[in-house]
Scaffold this motif. Sequence first.
Motif, short mmCIF file in Angstrom:
data_model
loop_
_atom_site.label_atom_id
_atom_site.label_comp_id
_atom_site.label_asym_id
_atom_site.label_seq_id
_atom_site.Cartn_x
_atom_site.Cartn_y
_atom_site.Cartn_z
N UNK A 26 0.85 -1.18 0.00
CA UNK A 26 0.00 0.00 0.00
C UNK A 26 0.89 1.23 0.00
N UNK A 27 0.74 2.08 -1.00
CA UNK A 27 1.44 3.37 -1.04
C UNK A 27 0.52 4.42 -0.44
N UNK A 28 1.07 5.28 0.40
CA UNK A 28 0.23 6.28 1.05
C UNK A 28 1.04 7.54 1.34
N UNK A 29 0.32 8.62 1.57
CA UNK A 29 0.91 9.90 1.97
C UNK A 29 1.06 9.87 3.48
N UNK A 30 2.27 10.05 3.99
CA UNK A 30 2.51 9.95 5.43
C UNK A 30 1.76 11.00 6.23
#
Length: 83
Positions: A26-30
Motif C-alpha cells: 500500500x502506497x500512502x501519503x505519510x
Amino acid sequence: MESASNPLSTKDCSLMVVSKKEEFCILYDQNDLPGLCEELLKMGSPAPRTLDEAAHLDEEELTVDHFRAVVRELISRMHGNLR
C-alpha cells in the motif's frame, strides 16, 4: 526543491501486509493517516461468522480482522511517537 507533480515525493510511504499466500503493498501519503486507515479497513476477505466457517478458513488468507489489527498497530505507534 521537490516538485508537486512528483508521484514519489518523500511524503509517500509504503506499507507491506504479507502472509505466506498473499502480499499487499500500500502506497500512502505519510500526512494522511486517516486516509490510510480508511483504505486498510476496506481490505481483506470477510471474517468468518460461524465456527464452521472459521474451521474451513485458510490460515494464510488475510481477513478484515488482520487489517483491523494493522490499523490498531499504526495508531498505537503514532500515539507512542506523540509522547
